[in-house]
Enzyme design. Structure first.
Site, short mmCIF file in Angstrom:
data_model
loop_
_atom_site.label_atom_id
_atom_site.label_comp_id
_atom_site.label_asym_id
_atom_site.label_seq_id
_atom_site.Cartn_x
_atom_site.Cartn_y
_atom_site.Cartn_z
N ASP A 1 46.27 56.62 36.62
CA ASP A 1 44.83 56.33 36.63
C ASP A 1 44.34 55.65 35.36
O ASP A 1 43.18 55.26 35.26
CB ASP A 1 44.01 57.59 36.92
CG ASP A 1 44.07 58.64 35.80
OD1 ASP A 1 44.61 58.35 34.72
OD2 ASP A 1 43.55 59.77 36.03
N HIS B 1 44.11 59.83 32.20
CA HIS B 1 44.80 61.06 31.83
C HIS B 1 46.20 60.75 31.29
O HIS B 1 46.82 59.77 31.71
CB HIS B 1 44.94 61.99 33.04
CG HIS B 1 43.64 62.52 33.55
ND1 HIS B 1 42.96 61.94 34.61
CD2 HIS B 1 42.89 63.57 33.14
CE1 HIS B 1 41.85 62.63 34.83
NE2 HIS B 1 41.78 63.61 33.96
N SER C 1 40.72 69.04 31.17
CA SER C 1 41.88 68.66 31.99
C SER C 1 43.18 68.65 31.20
O SER C 1 44.26 68.88 31.75
CB SER C 1 41.64 67.28 32.60
OG SER C 1 41.37 66.31 31.61
#
Length: 262
Positions: A234, A237, A68
């Site tokens: 969140d 990340h 990611s």
């Protein structure tokens, strides 16, 4: 991303808390809380190809591979991703290196593990050969409980293949998972230990394969632990600020690699 805390808890419980009933119960509670969180997802509108810098400057093809982090999950704009911020730094250059026309692309896929790098390398080598490849991988390997040596072996193969194709390679090893605010103690501390083991194994194979190592946990972990603003909503990340911290940590090695490829 909800699956990541679940895999982390299972790996941690298996390797460090087997038989500890009280600890397992605590981790189970933390897992339920982590699963209830809303995690960032890849932004479908996020362009994975762009160029930065003067058109008449020497070209530099930069490709990102990995998980990611390589596609900028957690931010909305390409300029905020680690790739976008690296490309801007390279395009602006220094008096010594001069400006560059950076052609940026990413073949990374959110959720990838090191065993997925073979496919990404094949994609990266299609068409014009990149000058520099930046690999950001390891968090999902650590979370899934995979052996650090096994995961690192796949990474080493990817680095070796890129180097054989004439590509300079810089690897940002597993980041500091102990900085993730989406994980409560003691799961957070366990994640940090597992991540450090992964990063250590990665560093050895990357060096042996001819790549350059940037230890993201060692160089940026303290910043992420101290500043909640380095993470997106969140708590896992990176935010734009977090990706900026990573980009500046990676930049010296990437800039040197770009000069080596001239």
């Amino acid at each position: 991303m909800a699956g990541l805390p679940e895999r982390l808890s299972k790996a941690a419980a298996t390797s460090l808390l087997a038989g500890a009933v009280g600890g397992a119960a605590l981790l189970a509670g933390e897992l339920l809380a982590a699963k209830a969180r809303r995690y960032a997802k890849p932004t479908m509108g996020l362009a994975l190809r762009t160029s930065m810098g003067p058109q008449n400057a020497p070209p530099l093809r930069l490709v990102l591979l990995g998980d990611s982090a390589a596609v900028g999950v957690g931010v909305e704009w390409l300029s905020e991703t680690v790739g976008g911020q690296l490309a801007r730094l390279l395009a602006d250059g220094t008096p010594e290196s001069g400006q560059r026309h950076v052609l940026l692309s990413s073949v990374g896929v959110a959720g990838s593990r090191s065993s997925d790098l073979a496919t990404q390398v094949a994609r990266a080598l299609l068409g014009d050969r990149p000058d520099v490849a930046v690999i950001l991988i390891g968090a999902y390997d650590a979370a899934s409980g995979r052996s650090p040596e096994d995961a690192a072996g796949h990474l080493g193969q990817a680095v070796r293949r890129l180097r054989s194709a004439g590509v300079q390679v810089v690897v940002g090893t597993c980041p500091d998972l102990g900085a993730a605010r989406s994980l409560a103690p003691p799961l957070r501390q366990i994640a940090g230990l597992v991540g450090r083991r992964m990063a250590k194994a990665q560093a050895k194979v990357v060096t042996d394969a001819g790549g350059v190592v940037v230890d993201l946990a060692a160089e940026t972990g303290a910043v992420f632990r101290a500043d909640a603003g380095t993470l997106c909503y969140d708590g896992f990340h990176p935010s734009a600020d977090g990706y900026r911290v990573w980009a500046h940590a990676l930049y010296p090695a990437v800039a040197k690699a770009a000069l080596s490829g001239v």
